[in-house]
Scaffold this motif. Sequence first.
Motif, PDB file in Angstrom:
ATOM      1  N   PHE A   1      -6.521  -2.783  -6.417  1.00  0.00           N
ATOM      2  CA  PHE A   1      -6.762  -1.674  -5.498  1.00  0.00           C
ATOM      3  C   PHE A   1      -7.904  -1.949  -4.530  1.00  0.00           C
ATOM      4  O   PHE A   1      -7.777  -1.734  -3.321  1.00  0.00           O
ATOM      5  CB  PHE A   1      -7.045  -0.388  -6.294  1.00  0.00           C
ATOM      6  CG  PHE A   1      -7.339   0.798  -5.426  1.00  0.00           C
ATOM      7  CD1 PHE A   1      -6.316   1.467  -4.784  1.00  0.00           C
ATOM      8  CD2 PHE A   1      -8.641   1.232  -5.241  1.00  0.00           C
ATOM      9  CE1 PHE A   1      -6.580   2.554  -3.974  1.00  0.00           C
ATOM     10  CE2 PHE A   1      -8.917   2.318  -4.432  1.00  0.00           C
ATOM     11  CZ  PHE A   1      -7.878   2.984  -3.802  1.00  0.00           C
ATOM     12  N   TYR A   2      -9.015  -2.433  -5.023  1.00  0.00           N
ATOM     13  CA  TYR A   2     -10.183  -2.647  -4.168  1.00  0.00           C
ATOM     14  C   TYR A   2      -9.970  -3.807  -3.190  1.00  0.00           C
ATOM     15  O   TYR A   2     -10.405  -3.737  -2.046  1.00  0.00           O
ATOM     16  CB  TYR A   2     -11.439  -2.864  -5.024  1.00  0.00           C
ATOM     17  CG  TYR A   2     -11.748  -1.638  -5.852  1.00  0.00           C
ATOM     18  CD1 TYR A   2     -12.247  -0.487  -5.250  1.00  0.00           C
ATOM     19  CD2 TYR A   2     -11.494  -1.612  -7.216  1.00  0.00           C
ATOM     20  CE1 TYR A   2     -12.498   0.656  -5.989  1.00  0.00           C
ATOM     21  CE2 TYR A   2     -11.755  -0.474  -7.963  1.00  0.00           C
ATOM     22  CZ  TYR A   2     -12.255   0.657  -7.347  1.00  0.00           C
ATOM     23  OH  TYR A   2     -12.495   1.787  -8.083  1.00  0.00           O
ATOM     24  N   ASP A   3      -9.276  -4.844  -3.637  1.00  0.00           N
ATOM     25  CA  ASP A   3      -8.950  -5.942  -2.733  1.00  0.00           C
ATOM     26  C   ASP A   3      -7.942  -5.485  -1.678  1.00  0.00           C
ATOM     27  O   ASP A   3      -8.030  -5.879  -0.512  1.00  0.00           O
ATOM     28  CB  ASP A   3      -8.394  -7.139  -3.498  1.00  0.00           C
ATOM     29  CG  ASP A   3      -9.464  -7.907  -4.261  1.00  0.00           C
ATOM     30  OD1 ASP A   3     -10.667  -7.608  -4.066  1.00  0.00           O
ATOM     31  OD2 ASP A   3      -9.102  -8.799  -5.051  1.00  0.00           O
ATOM     32  N   LEU A   4      -6.996  -4.650  -2.089  1.00  0.00           N
ATOM     33  CA  LEU A   4      -6.007  -4.139  -1.140  1.00  0.00           C
ATOM     34  C   LEU A   4      -6.686  -3.323  -0.043  1.00  0.00           C
ATOM     35  O   LEU A   4      -6.312  -3.415   1.128  1.00  0.00           O
ATOM     36  CB  LEU A   4      -4.950  -3.300  -1.860  1.00  0.00           C
ATOM     37  CG  LEU A   4      -3.804  -2.772  -1.004  1.00  0.00           C
ATOM     38  CD1 LEU A   4      -3.011  -3.919  -0.386  1.00  0.00           C
ATOM     39  CD2 LEU A   4      -2.891  -1.885  -1.824  1.00  0.00           C
ATOM     40  N   GLN A   5      -7.708  -2.565  -0.397  1.00  0.00           N
ATOM     41  CA  GLN A   5      -8.458  -1.804   0.602  1.00  0.00           C
ATOM     42  C   GLN A   5      -9.121  -2.718   1.616  1.00  0.00           C
ATOM     43  O   GLN A   5      -9.225  -2.374   2.792  1.00  0.00           O
ATOM     44  CB  GLN A   5      -9.521  -0.936  -0.065  1.00  0.00           C
ATOM     45  CG  GLN A   5      -8.977   0.296  -0.734  1.00  0.00           C
ATOM     46  CD  GLN A   5     -10.093   1.155  -1.276  1.00  0.00           C
ATOM     47  OE1 GLN A   5     -11.084   0.653  -1.805  1.00  0.00           O
ATOM     48  NE2 GLN A   5      -9.946   2.455  -1.149  1.00  0.00           N
ATOM     49  N   LYS A   6      -9.562  -3.879   1.192  1.00  0.00           N
ATOM     50  CA  LYS A   6     -10.168  -4.849   2.110  1.00  0.00           C
ATOM     51  C   LYS A   6      -9.113  -5.536   2.970  1.00  0.00           C
ATOM     52  O   LYS A   6      -9.373  -5.898   4.120  1.00  0.00           O
ATOM     53  CB  LYS A   6     -10.957  -5.903   1.325  1.00  0.00           C
ATOM     54  CG  LYS A   6     -12.151  -5.347   0.586  1.00  0.00           C
ATOM     55  CD  LYS A   6     -12.787  -6.405  -0.285  1.00  0.00           C
ATOM     56  CE  LYS A   6     -13.858  -5.811  -1.173  1.00  0.00           C
ATOM     57  NZ  LYS A   6     -14.382  -6.790  -2.143  1.00  0.00           N
TER      58      LYS A   6
ATOM     59  N   ASN B   1       2.534   1.936  -3.600  1.00  0.00           N
ATOM     60  CA  ASN B   1       1.656   2.004  -4.775  1.00  0.00           C
ATOM     61  C   ASN B   1       1.516   0.671  -5.501  1.00  0.00           C
ATOM     62  O   ASN B   1       1.519   0.618  -6.724  1.00  0.00           O
ATOM     63  CB  ASN B   1       2.131   3.079  -5.748  1.00  0.00           C
ATOM     64  CG  ASN B   1       2.110   4.446  -5.124  1.00  0.00           C
ATOM     65  OD1 ASN B   1       1.187   4.789  -4.405  1.00  0.00           O
ATOM     66  ND2 ASN B   1       3.152   5.224  -5.373  1.00  0.00           N
TER      67      ASN B   1
ATOM     68  N   GLU C   1      -3.636  -4.643   9.465  1.00  0.00           N
ATOM     69  CA  GLU C   1      -3.444  -3.795  10.643  1.00  0.00           C
ATOM     70  C   GLU C   1      -3.852  -4.523  11.902  1.00  0.00           C
ATOM     71  O   GLU C   1      -3.208  -4.381  12.948  1.00  0.00           O
ATOM     72  CB  GLU C   1      -4.225  -2.490  10.490  1.00  0.00           C
ATOM     73  CG  GLU C   1      -3.616  -1.584   9.430  1.00  0.00           C
ATOM     74  CD  GLU C   1      -4.474  -0.357   9.133  1.00  0.00           C
ATOM     75  OE1 GLU C   1      -5.563  -0.224   9.720  1.00  0.00           O
ATOM     76  OE2 GLU C   1      -4.036   0.451   8.307  1.00  0.00           O
TER      77      GLU C   1
ATOM     78  N   LEU D   1      -6.150  -4.240   3.945  1.00  0.00           N
ATOM     79  CA  LEU D   1      -5.446  -3.350   4.871  1.00  0.00           C
ATOM     80  C   LEU D   1      -5.957  -3.450   6.312  1.00  0.00           C
ATOM     81  O   LEU D   1      -5.137  -3.571   7.235  1.00  0.00           O
ATOM     82  CB  LEU D   1      -5.485  -1.905   4.371  1.00  0.00           C
ATOM     83  CG  LEU D   1      -4.469  -1.584   3.285  1.00  0.00           C
ATOM     84  CD1 LEU D   1      -4.747  -0.213   2.685  1.00  0.00           C
ATOM     85  CD2 LEU D   1      -3.067  -1.654   3.835  1.00  0.00           C
ATOM     86  N   PRO D   2      -7.270  -3.410   6.568  1.00  0.00           N
ATOM     87  CA  PRO D   2      -7.717  -3.550   7.963  1.00  0.00           C
ATOM     88  C   PRO D   2      -7.339  -4.901   8.572  1.00  0.00           C
ATOM     89  O   PRO D   2      -7.013  -4.974   9.762  1.00  0.00           O
ATOM     90  CB  PRO D   2      -9.235  -3.402   7.880  1.00  0.00           C
ATOM     91  CG  PRO D   2      -9.511  -2.754   6.582  1.00  0.00           C
ATOM     92  CD  PRO D   2      -8.389  -3.115   5.677  1.00  0.00           C
TER      93      PRO D   2
ATOM     94  N   ALA E   1       0.833  -1.204   0.000  1.00  0.00           N
ATOM     95  CA  ALA E   1       0.000   0.000   0.000  1.00  0.00           C
ATOM     96  C   ALA E   1       0.866   1.252   0.000  1.00  0.00           C
ATOM     97  O   ALA E   1       0.578   2.227  -0.699  1.00  0.00           O
ATOM     98  CB  ALA E   1      -0.936  -0.008   1.200  1.00  0.00           C
ATOM     99  N   ARG E   2       1.937   1.241   0.779  1.00  0.00           N
ATOM    100  CA  ARG E   2       2.835   2.403   0.861  1.00  0.00           C
ATOM    101  C   ARG E   2       3.638   2.601  -0.406  1.00  0.00           C
ATOM    102  O   ARG E   2       4.109   3.704  -0.678  1.00  0.00           O
ATOM    103  CB  ARG E   2       3.774   2.245   2.048  1.00  0.00           C
ATOM    104  CG  ARG E   2       3.075   2.392   3.368  1.00  0.00           C
ATOM    105  CD  ARG E   2       4.035   2.283   4.516  1.00  0.00           C
ATOM    106  NE  ARG E   2       3.308   2.451   5.774  1.00  0.00           N
ATOM    107  CZ  ARG E   2       3.715   1.986   6.931  1.00  0.00           C
ATOM    108  NH1 ARG E   2       4.857   1.322   7.013  1.00  0.00           N
ATOM    109  NH2 ARG E   2       3.002   2.169   8.016  1.00  0.00           N
TER     110      ARG E   2
END
Length: 68
Positions: free
Chosen positions: A51-56, A16, A62, A58-59, A13-14
Amino acid sequence: MTLRQAETIISLARNNMNARATARTMFVHHQTVLYNIKMIRRNTGLNPLDFYDLQKLLPMAEEVLNHD
C-alpha cells in the motif's frame, strides 16, 4: 517506467491491489500483470502490491500517463 507499467499501477490502485481483477479490467492475462509488477519492482525498488509503495508509485504513473 513504461506506459503499460503506468497503466498497471493505476489499475492496481483501482482494483484494491488485486492482480486478477487488474488483469480482467486491462484485458490481459494474469501472468502479464504479475510480470509488469515484477518489472516495476526491479526498475523502481517499490512494490506495487504494498500500500505505501503504491502511494509513491501513483504520482509517477500519473506523470507518465499525462506526459503522452
